[in-house]
Design a protein around this motif. Structure first.
Motif, PDB file in Angstrom:
ATOM      1  N   SER A 120       0.833  -1.199   0.000  1.00 56.90           N
ATOM      2  CA  SER A 120       0.000   0.000   0.000  1.00 56.90           C
ATOM      3  C   SER A 120       0.867   1.248   0.000  1.00 56.90           C
ATOM      4  O   SER A 120       1.870   1.316   0.717  1.00 56.90           O
ATOM      5  N   MET A 124      -2.227   5.671   0.954  1.00 60.84           N
ATOM      6  CA  MET A 124      -3.261   4.634   0.896  1.00 60.84           C
ATOM      7  C   MET A 124      -4.206   4.776  -0.285  1.00 60.84           C
ATOM      8  O   MET A 124      -5.267   4.158  -0.319  1.00 60.84           O
ATOM      9  N   GLY A 127      -2.207   0.816  -4.584  1.00 57.24           N
ATOM     10  CA  GLY A 127      -1.444  -0.330  -4.140  1.00 57.24           C
ATOM     11  C   GLY A 127      -0.609  -0.880  -5.278  1.00 57.24           C
ATOM     12  O   GLY A 127      -0.947  -0.710  -6.457  1.00 57.24           O
ATOM     13  N   TYR A 156      -8.088  -3.492  -0.740  1.00 57.71           N
ATOM     14  CA  TYR A 156      -7.329  -3.461   0.510  1.00 57.71           C
ATOM     15  C   TYR A 156      -8.122  -4.069   1.657  1.00 57.71           C
ATOM     16  O   TYR A 156      -7.550  -4.715   2.548  1.00 57.71           O
TER      17      TYR A 156
END
Length: 483
Positions: A120, A124, A127, A156
């Motif tokens: 990640s 955030m 990814g 995620y």
């Protein structure tokens, strides 16, 4: 000072008669401040940084892969690798890497092979995954190996569904709470991209109770929360008053580091030309805000680019929503006074300015707005709420205060936008629940004892070292940390 039933009953230099039946703690020679809050965290993900591969120090894709190879070798030696479980890494910052040192699918496939690996980015918002992880997550990857924005958020959330994950996470959560208490932290606003209300009810039930928590609700879960009878501010059952329902967290646009924050001018040095992207249409944002306001929910709306902030403020004005703008990272001059006018707080993360100052020069060379307008917002009468966005930056209010006051991460480097720096009292007050530097009768007994006066610190290094001067932290009248 007399503390009874979790509240400050009186503030006196001597113990009054009605306090002589209580235990006594001698804090002579110490400074006492209100407990610190981090007003923007992803607490589960921050907890994971205490046990997952941390790539924050990688200066290139090659260095990140060297770190990943070493991590995989260690896990293999410990017998902890399995094709049925993901290996997860966090906090790579490819926006600072050279153009010829960017992520590729070939590079991560070469290192990871058939072991599913998902990394990640620091913000955030994307990814970096190998082919094995992409198949397992059900996502499509191109040559870069990158998955972005909403597709990555969805992917995620799937990484935590593994055997033994709950027990491992509980251990890391307790470690993270103790780490926070050691810095003087008594509360967090948790905007984990997950179901947070029932999650925190369960955690409090398992004795994970070292912090006050305001549990955010995402738009896709808002109707269920409404149907269940929740409102912002409601106490979570079994939390003994420590847990409450938070705001509706809506992510309107992307981020600077992924060049997806929505701006009114194009990013510099990017071909083809891009202005960023919105995660929802303005109509969707306004609709969610109307629903939240109608059913007793505050909003906490992520907006980073200047155009995204304009859209969000327009929607808040029409819907009469109340709460906060999260990040408010670049604002048009005409929008700076609007937050106070609309009664919205600015939830800011000063350490982001330190992390992004070089990225701003690279990608926002010709902005139409003012980036990180901390003092301008304060001068306009906006309430500031300070936080970290952990794990994007460490959960450490002293780091945030340092960045806000000194405008630089090091005395060896000149301040970034000195004109936007805050005075210490404003920065400290913005890091507390009470919004002021002084204590008052009736306040919650959430206190920090220090062996150094933080208002007399004169360097960023000194302020960043303040966690080492925290001697004790009290939450609702009980000690959560004592040195």
């Amino acid at each position: 000072m007399v503390i009874r039933e979790g509240l400050i009953e009186s503030i006196t230099p001597e113990i009054p008669e009605n306090g002589r039946d209580l235990p006594v703690f001698d804090a002579e020679g110490m400074w006492v401040i209100s407990g610190l809050w981090d007003c923007h965290t992803h607490f589960t993900q921050w907890s994971y940084t205490l046990g997952r591969l941390d790539l924050i120090s990688a200066r290139s894709a090659h260095e990140a892969m060297v770190m990943l190879r070493r991590h995989l070798d260690d896990l293999r030696a410990e017998g902890r690798l399995s094709p049925d479980r993901y290996v997860v890494g966090m906090r790579f910052r490819h926006s600072l890497w050279a153009d010829d040192e960017q992520p590729t699918l070939a590079a991560i496939d070469e290192i990871a092979g058939d072991q599913p690996v998902a990394l990640s980015s620091a913000d955030m918002h994307c990814g970096w995954v190998n082919s094995a992880a992409a198949r397992k997550l059900g996502v499509q990857v191109v040559e870069s190996g990158l998955v972005g924005e909403l597709e990555w958020f969805d992917a995620y959330c799937k990484l935590d569904d593994a055997p033994g994950a709950t027990e491992e996470l509980d251990r890391l959560l307790r470690n993270a709470e103790l780490d926070a208490a050691g810095k003087g932290v008594v509360g967090v606003r948790d905007y984990e991209m997950a179901e947070n209300i029932d999650t925190w009810i369960g955690r409090f039930g398992r004795g994970i109770n070292g912090l006050r928590v305001r549990a955010g609700v995402y738009p896709e879960r808002l109707q269920q929360a409404i149907n269940d009878g929740w409102h912002t501010g409601d106490e979570l059952p079994g939390s003994d008053g420590l847990g409450h329902v938070g705001a509706m967290k809506l992510i309107s646009d992307g981020s600077l580091n992924t060049r997806s924050a929505y701006c009114s001018t194009p990013y510099s040095g990017i071909d083809p030309e891009t202005f960023g992207t919105m995660s929802y249409t303005p109509e969707q944002i306004e609709s969610y805000m109307f629903v939240a306001a109608r059913h007793g929910f505050d909003i906490a709306c992520h907006a980073i680019g200047d155009e995204a902030n304009t859209i969000v403020l327009d929607c808040a004005e029409r819907s009469k929503a109340h709460g906060s703008i999260e990040h408010a990272q670049m604002l048009k001059p005409t929008d700076i006074p609007r937050l106070a006018k609309l009664g919205l707080a600015a939830s800011i993360q000063p350490q982001h300015a330190m992390d992004d100052r070089d990225v701003i020069a690279r990608f926002w060379a010709n902005p139409a707005g003012v980036p990180y307008a901390f003092k301008a917002l304060h001068d306009a009468g906006t309430r500031l709420l300070m936080g970290s966005d952990a794990p994007v930056a460490p959960l450490d209010p002293w780091m945030a205060i340092s960045a806000a006051v000194f405008g630089t991460e090091s005395s060896d480097r000149e301040p970034f936008q000195l004109e936007q720096c805050l005075d210490f009292d404003t920065a400290l007050a913005s890091s507390t629940a009470v919004g002021r530097t002084g204590l008052a009768v009736g306040d919650a007994a959430d206190l920090v004892l220090l062996d150094r006066d933080p208002s007399r610190v004169t360097s960023p290094e000194g302020m960043q070292a303040m966690p080492g001067h925290v001697q004790a932290t009290m939450l609702a009248g009980r000690w959560t940390f004592r040195r």
